[in-house]
Design an enzyme around this catalytic site. Sequence first.
Site, PDB file in Angstrom:
ATOM      1  CB  SER A 166      -0.934   0.020   1.220  1.00 18.15           C
ATOM      2  OG  SER A 166      -0.178   0.157   2.408  1.00 18.15           O
ATOM      3  CG  ASP A 167       3.691   4.256   1.947  1.00 19.77           C
ATOM      4  OD1 ASP A 167       3.763   4.966   0.921  1.00 19.77           O
ATOM      5  OD2 ASP A 167       4.168   4.596   3.043  1.00 19.77           O
ATOM      6  CG  LEU A 168       6.943  -0.096  -3.722  1.00 22.06           C
ATOM      7  CD1 LEU A 168       7.604  -1.046  -2.737  1.00 22.06           C
ATOM      8  CD2 LEU A 168       6.701  -0.793  -5.047  1.00 22.06           C
ATOM      9  CG  ASN A 172       8.307   1.127   3.116  1.00 20.75           C
ATOM     10  OD1 ASN A 172       8.789   1.299   4.225  1.00 20.75           O
ATOM     11  ND2 ASN A 172       7.151   1.649   2.750  1.00 20.75           N
TER      12      ASN A 172
END
Length: 237
Positions: A166-168, A172
């Site tokens: 959801s938050d690449l 990360n």
Amino acid sequence: MKIQQVDRNRFLVTTKRYRDKVTSDWFDAKLLAEQGAIIGHSTGRNTTWFFQQQDQQFVLRKYFRGGILSKWVEDSYFFIGLKRTRAYRELALLRKMRKKGLPVPDPVALMVEKNGFTYRASIIIGLIKNTQDLFHILRQRSLSADEWKAVGMLIKQFHDKGVYHSDLNIHNIMLDDQGQFWLIDFDKGRLIANNRAKLETNLARLQRSLRKELSKFPDFNWQESDWHHLVKGYYGD
């Protein structure tokens, strides 16, 4: 996963490998510090703690809200069932991904503290040793064309298994000292079946992340041509 009610308000959930090892004390950063177990930390929206127990190293992360709502409600969420908490979903997803052979941290445990209609939560995962995130690497050096292709192949590996991050972003994606890339932080991630278009929105999110850091740091070691190598790795060209 084993669910244990610690007291009236707290629930401890552990994966099979750690069910007889983890205690509620592992979620108390202050106590860990007093015991000399803290080996490091990182700061961003909140502090993430790195600690050692029983000759193993772990990461302790508390869940915090982002966006506008975080100005009023920092770290609590509506409770609609233990298995629907963000912590439980992330731990369960990590378990599934490890079984699929994907390069993600080892899922360990979570703690949910219920307070009326709301809850707070923390998660513990295994620490991937000798790694740096892509942001810090690109502040030091450029990635080679082959490394960018490897990043694209990494993302494709997850998409082929139906994993949506959801938050690449570049914080990360991790690179270890053996040249292997890893993905971390799967809060709000999920498995998506037969929706390639949705999965590929991860690429646009990552590209925005790179452009954002380039605009903030003139010495950031990334250029638009690097993106083409990543895309080649993703599509296998």
